[in-house]
Motif scaffolding. Structure first.
Motif, short mmCIF file in Angstrom:
data_model
loop_
_atom_site.label_atom_id
_atom_site.label_comp_id
_atom_site.label_asym_id
_atom_site.label_seq_id
_atom_site.Cartn_x
_atom_site.Cartn_y
_atom_site.Cartn_z
N LYS A 89 -30.06 -43.38 23.63
CA LYS A 89 -29.81 -43.72 22.22
C LYS A 89 -30.13 -42.53 21.31
N ARG A 90 -31.14 -41.75 21.68
CA ARG A 90 -31.47 -40.58 20.87
C ARG A 90 -30.35 -39.55 20.94
N ILE A 91 -29.79 -39.37 22.14
CA ILE A 91 -28.68 -38.42 22.31
C ILE A 91 -27.49 -38.84 21.45
N GLU A 97 -25.37 -37.80 14.10
CA GLU A 97 -25.98 -37.14 12.94
C GLU A 97 -25.35 -35.78 12.70
N VAL A 98 -25.10 -35.03 13.77
CA VAL A 98 -24.44 -33.73 13.63
C VAL A 98 -23.03 -33.90 13.08
N VAL A 115 -17.22 -32.43 17.25
CA VAL A 115 -18.60 -32.10 17.65
C VAL A 115 -18.75 -32.38 19.14
N TYR A 116 -19.36 -31.43 19.83
CA TYR A 116 -19.65 -31.56 21.25
C TYR A 116 -21.16 -31.48 21.41
N SER A 117 -21.76 -32.61 21.74
CA SER A 117 -23.21 -32.69 21.91
C SER A 117 -23.52 -32.65 23.41
N SER A 143 -6.17 -49.59 26.14
CA SER A 143 -5.01 -48.70 26.17
C SER A 143 -5.34 -47.30 26.67
N GLY A 144 -6.63 -46.93 26.62
CA GLY A 144 -7.01 -45.58 26.99
C GLY A 144 -6.78 -44.58 25.88
N ARG A 145 -6.39 -45.07 24.68
CA ARG A 145 -6.17 -44.15 23.57
C ARG A 145 -7.48 -43.48 23.17
N LEU A 146 -7.43 -42.18 23.03
CA LEU A 146 -8.62 -41.38 22.75
C LEU A 146 -8.64 -40.96 21.28
N LEU A 147 -9.79 -41.12 20.64
CA LEU A 147 -9.98 -40.60 19.28
C LEU A 147 -10.29 -39.11 19.41
N GLN A 148 -9.25 -38.31 19.42
CA GLN A 148 -9.41 -36.89 19.69
C GLN A 148 -10.02 -36.17 18.50
N GLU A 149 -10.61 -35.01 18.81
CA GLU A 149 -11.16 -34.13 17.78
C GLU A 149 -12.23 -34.83 16.95
N THR A 150 -13.03 -35.70 17.62
CA THR A 150 -14.13 -36.36 16.89
C THR A 150 -15.46 -35.99 17.55
N LEU A 151 -15.97 -36.88 18.39
CA LEU A 151 -17.29 -36.66 18.99
C LEU A 151 -17.22 -36.82 20.50
N GLU A 152 -17.79 -35.86 21.20
CA GLU A 152 -17.97 -35.95 22.66
C GLU A 152 -19.45 -35.74 22.96
#
Length: 293
Positions: A89-91, A97-98, A115-117, A143-152
């Motif tokens: 949960k902290r990760i 937050e970033v 953002v890539y954490s 559907s497997g649809r990905l919210l691209q260019e957000t958070l990984e």
């Protein structure tokens, strides 16, 4: 020759190696190895570069490395030495937050960059999955649809990594970096240069070699090693105490069951001190003996 003796997983050594602007080729290589992006990272700006004073001021906090690439994507990398309750949960919280922290008053949401954490964990996070690398993305489960260019969010559990030196050729860039992180301290600089001849590895090896030879850096490295050992000892003692207390609570309930006494609730038992619980178990054991005679 003597091995270098500097563990790259020590947070001081890790940040000096990958968080120093002069070593950014090593950071770029590590990021590309972990993320395997469609368009590789070619340059980064380190936003919180290595500063020796950070380690003087804060003895135990996790000091991350934050970098921005040529397209504005943000990379946040940390070395975590042990898994603890709430780490997942902290990760997630820190990654969010970033991501949210990019916006200032009046900014448009369209300006948000991906953002890539990344959390490299020296131990193991999930006991039921011996997989080193997990990559989490925002994806629709149907559907497997990905919210691209957000958070990984990426976790790398080094406790599961078991590649041997003889298996380095052939191996992936990520495998080579993980082997270097876990074993570089066991080799001398010349042997590391032979095993890892690429320029990015040479930069990383030179960094830990300098730590071993520079008095101020070596002193801070040793201080961090001691703090890490002390922290691990406290965590292990707490886990041992919790395990022993759990066994004590189980024994009390078993004795109550054998005596046909209503079992105490969790709240009732947790409100008692360790001394009171031990006295309770002793009294119940005595009652059971009397009943059996």
């Amino acid at each position: 020759m003597q091995p270098i003796g500097i563990r790259p997983t020590n947070d001081f050594a890790f940040k000096k190696t990958f968080g120093s602007p002069e070593n950014k080729v090593a950071l770029i290589s590590l990021l590309n190895a972990i993320l395997t992006l469609p368009v590789p990272i070619v340059d980064v700006t380190i936003e919180n570069p290595f500063n020796l004073q950070d380690f003087h001021d804060d003895k135990l906090s996790i000091l991350d490395i934050r970098a921005v690439d040529q397209r504005g994507a943000i990379y946040d990398v940390e070395m975590q030495l042990s898994a603890h309750s709430g780490l997942v949960k902290r990760i997630v919280f820190y990654g969010c937050e970033v991501y949210a922290g990019q916006l200032k008053a009046g900014d448009d949401y369209s300006e948000l960059k991906p953002v890539y954490s990344i959390c490299l964990l020296l131990g193991q996070l999930w006991d039921d999955s011996p997989k080193v690398h997990h990559a989490f993305r925002l994806v629709d489960r149907d559907s497997g649809r990905l919210l691209q260019e957000t958070l990984e969010i990426h976790t790398l559990e080094l406790g599961w990594y078991n590649l041997r030196e003889s298996e380095l050729e052939p191996s992936s860039l990520l495998d080579r970096w993980l082997y270097w992180l876990l074993h570089a301290h066991q080799y001398d600089a010349q042997t590391l240069a032979r095993l890892f001849p690429q320029p990015e590895f040479q930069k990383a090896t030179d960094s830990i070699d300098r730590i071993a030879k520079k008095t101020e850096d070596k002193t801070m490295y040793d201080t961090r090693e001691k703090a890490i050992r002390d922290q691990q000892w406290i965590l292990n003692a707490a886990r041992r105490e919790a395990r022993e207390e759990g066994e004590l609570l189980g024994r009390i309930r078993m004795l109550q069951n054998l005596l046909s006494i209503s079992e105490s609730t969790d709240e009732e038992l947790q409100a008692k001190s360790r001394t009171d619980l031990e006295a309770m178990a002793t009294e119940l054991q005595a009652q059971l003996r009397m009943r059996m005679t």
